[in-house]
Design a protein around this motif. Structure first.
Motif, PDB file in Angstrom:
ATOM      1  N   MET A  42      50.967  47.173  52.322  1.00 32.24           N
ATOM      2  CA  MET A  42      49.805  46.890  51.521  1.00 32.24           C
ATOM      3  C   MET A  42      49.841  45.414  51.128  1.00 32.24           C
ATOM      4  SD  MET A  42      48.448  48.861  48.112  1.00 32.24           S
ATOM      5  CE  MET A  42      49.246  50.314  48.611  1.00 32.24           C
ATOM      6  N   GLU A  43      48.709  44.754  51.236  1.00 27.77           N
ATOM      7  CA  GLU A  43      48.623  43.332  50.909  1.00 27.77           C
ATOM      8  C   GLU A  43      47.821  43.154  49.621  1.00 27.77           C
ATOM      9  OE1 GLU A  43      47.954  40.617  54.480  1.00 27.77           O
ATOM     10  OE2 GLU A  43      47.044  42.520  55.075  1.00 27.77           O
ATOM     11  N   TYR A  44      48.218  42.185  48.826  1.00 30.36           N
ATOM     12  CA  TYR A  44      47.507  41.855  47.593  1.00 30.36           C
ATOM     13  C   TYR A  44      47.077  40.396  47.650  1.00 30.36           C
ATOM     14  CZ  TYR A  44      49.369  46.162  45.648  1.00 30.36           C
ATOM     15  OH  TYR A  44      49.671  47.469  45.419  1.00 30.36           O
ATOM     16  N   ASN A  45      45.950  40.099  47.029  1.00 30.13           N
ATOM     17  CA  ASN A  45      45.441  38.739  46.970  1.00 30.13           C
ATOM     18  C   ASN A  45      44.777  38.553  45.619  1.00 30.13           C
ATOM     19  OD1 ASN A  45      44.592  36.204  47.570  1.00 30.13           O
ATOM     20  ND2 ASN A  45      43.332  36.764  49.318  1.00 30.13           N
ATOM     21  N   ILE A  46      45.011  37.438  44.977  1.00 30.36           N
ATOM     22  CA  ILE A  46      44.380  37.142  43.686  1.00 30.36           C
ATOM     23  C   ILE A  46      43.545  35.883  43.841  1.00 30.36           C
ATOM     24  CG2 ILE A  46      44.757  36.553  41.274  1.00 30.36           C
ATOM     25  CD1 ILE A  46      47.350  38.164  41.421  1.00 30.36           C
ATOM     26  N   ILE A  47      42.271  35.988  43.507  1.00 32.61           N
ATOM     27  CA  ILE A  47      41.347  34.857  43.567  1.00 32.61           C
ATOM     28  C   ILE A  47      41.166  34.335  42.145  1.00 32.61           C
ATOM     29  CG2 ILE A  47      39.048  34.110  44.251  1.00 32.61           C
ATOM     30  CD1 ILE A  47      40.523  35.250  46.597  1.00 32.61           C
ATOM     31  N   MET A  68      36.543  40.792  55.734  1.00 31.52           N
ATOM     32  CA  MET A  68      37.853  40.815  56.375  1.00 31.52           C
ATOM     33  C   MET A  68      38.650  42.065  56.019  1.00 31.52           C
ATOM     34  SD  MET A  68      39.057  36.839  56.227  1.00 31.52           S
ATOM     35  CE  MET A  68      38.814  36.573  54.489  1.00 31.52           C
ATOM     36  N   GLY A  69      38.034  43.037  55.363  1.00 33.71           N
ATOM     37  CA  GLY A  69      38.705  44.292  55.059  1.00 33.71           C
ATOM     38  C   GLY A  69      39.319  44.370  53.676  1.00 33.71           C
ATOM     39  N   TRP A  70      39.136  43.362  52.831  1.00 38.42           N
ATOM     40  CA  TRP A  70      39.680  43.386  51.476  1.00 38.42           C
ATOM     41  C   TRP A  70      38.775  44.203  50.570  1.00 38.42           C
ATOM     42  CZ3 TRP A  70      44.370  41.402  50.293  1.00 38.42           C
ATOM     43  CH2 TRP A  70      44.953  40.516  51.202  1.00 38.42           C
ATOM     44  N   LYS A  71      39.377  44.895  49.593  1.00 39.17           N
ATOM     45  CA  LYS A  71      38.634  45.683  48.615  1.00 39.17           C
ATOM     46  C   LYS A  71      39.022  45.235  47.215  1.00 39.17           C
ATOM     47  CE  LYS A  71      38.460  49.677  51.627  1.00 39.17           C
ATOM     48  NZ  LYS A  71      38.837  51.074  51.823  1.00 39.17           N
ATOM     49  N   LEU A  72      38.084  45.370  46.280  1.00 39.34           N
ATOM     50  CA  LEU A  72      38.349  44.976  44.907  1.00 39.34           C
ATOM     51  C   LEU A  72      39.312  45.957  44.254  1.00 39.34           C
ATOM     52  CD1 LEU A  72      34.716  44.147  43.763  1.00 39.34           C
ATOM     53  CD2 LEU A  72      36.458  42.560  44.553  1.00 39.34           C
ATOM     54  N   LYS A  73      40.216  45.437  43.439  1.00 39.29           N
ATOM     55  CA  LYS A  73      41.135  46.287  42.693  1.00 39.29           C
ATOM     56  C   LYS A  73      41.050  45.887  41.223  1.00 39.29           C
ATOM     57  CE  LYS A  73      45.751  47.882  42.104  1.00 39.29           C
ATOM     58  NZ  LYS A  73      47.131  47.500  42.027  1.00 39.29           N
ATOM     59  N   GLY A  74      40.677  46.821  40.397  1.00 40.66           N
ATOM     60  CA  GLY A  74      40.585  46.521  38.971  1.00 40.66           C
ATOM     61  C   GLY A  74      39.353  45.706  38.639  1.00 40.66           C
ATOM     62  N   PHE A  85      38.534  32.642  35.524  1.00 45.41           N
ATOM     63  CA  PHE A  85      38.482  34.068  35.796  1.00 45.41           C
ATOM     64  C   PHE A  85      39.305  34.377  37.050  1.00 45.41           C
ATOM     65  CE2 PHE A  85      34.645  32.909  33.570  1.00 45.41           C
ATOM     66  CZ  PHE A  85      34.545  33.892  32.601  1.00 45.41           C
ATOM     67  N   ALA A  86      39.764  35.624  37.147  1.00 48.37           N
ATOM     68  CA  ALA A  86      40.551  36.041  38.309  1.00 48.37           C
ATOM     69  C   ALA A  86      40.142  37.445  38.729  1.00 48.37           C
ATOM     70  CB  ALA A  86      42.041  36.012  37.990  1.00 48.37           C
ATOM     71  N   GLN A  87      40.285  37.731  40.028  1.00 44.48           N
ATOM     72  CA  GLN A  87      39.978  39.050  40.586  1.00 44.48           C
ATOM     73  C   GLN A  87      41.060  39.381  41.600  1.00 44.48           C
ATOM     74  OE1 GLN A  87      37.092  41.307  40.227  1.00 44.48           O
ATOM     75  NE2 GLN A  87      38.635  42.561  41.216  1.00 44.48           N
ATOM     76  N   GLN A  88      41.579  40.607  41.534  1.00 41.10           N
ATOM     77  CA  GLN A  88      42.605  41.027  42.482  1.00 41.10           C
ATOM     78  C   GLN A  88      41.964  41.811  43.614  1.00 41.10           C
ATOM     79  OE1 GLN A  88      45.755  43.391  40.811  1.00 41.10           O
ATOM     80  NE2 GLN A  88      47.015  43.231  42.641  1.00 41.10           N
ATOM     81  N   LEU A  89      42.416  41.520  44.836  1.00 45.75           N
ATOM     82  CA  LEU A  89      41.949  42.215  46.034  1.00 45.75           C
ATOM     83  C   LEU A  89      43.132  42.923  46.681  1.00 45.75           C
ATOM     84  CD1 LEU A  89      39.853  39.300  47.532  1.00 45.75           C
ATOM     85  CD2 LEU A  89      39.003  41.182  46.179  1.00 45.75           C
ATOM     86  N   ILE A  90      42.843  43.982  47.426  1.00 45.90           N
ATOM     87  CA  ILE A  90      43.886  44.755  48.081  1.00 45.90           C
ATOM     88  C   ILE A  90      43.422  45.108  49.490  1.00 45.90           C
ATOM     89  CG2 ILE A  90      43.027  46.945  47.196  1.00 45.90           C
ATOM     90  CD1 ILE A  90      45.935  47.856  46.916  1.00 45.90           C
TER      91      ILE A  90
END
Length: 72
Positions: free
Chosen positions: A1-6, A24-30, A39-44
């Motif tokens: 599982m990959e995580y990305n924080i914008i 690219m297949g990323w989904k929002l998490k939280g 501001f920040a948003q985590q993707l998974i």
């Protein structure tokens, strides 16, 4: 599982950057997190999601090849 924080300075920039990762297949998490720098948003993304995304794109390439063939 990959995580990305914008991380972005405002919500408009955050939305623009996150929108670039969705195809690219990323989904929002939280939810969106507010902090001192903006501001920040985590993707998974799951490894299987990337394989499914590639399978969806392959048939469209084959359809284009069929359209370009000459009719004899």
């Amino acid at each position: 599982m990959e995580y990305n924080i914008i991380v972005a300075p405002n919500l408009e920039v955050l939305a623009t950057e996150v929108a670039g990762f969705i195809p690219m297949g990323w989904k929002l998490k939280g939810g969106i997190v507010e902090h001192l720098n903006g501001f920040a948003q985590q993707l998974i993304r799951h490894p299987g999601d990337l394989k499914r995304l590639q399978r969806r794109q392959e048939p469209s390439k084959q359809n284009k090849q069929r359209r370009t063939r000459w009719i004899e």
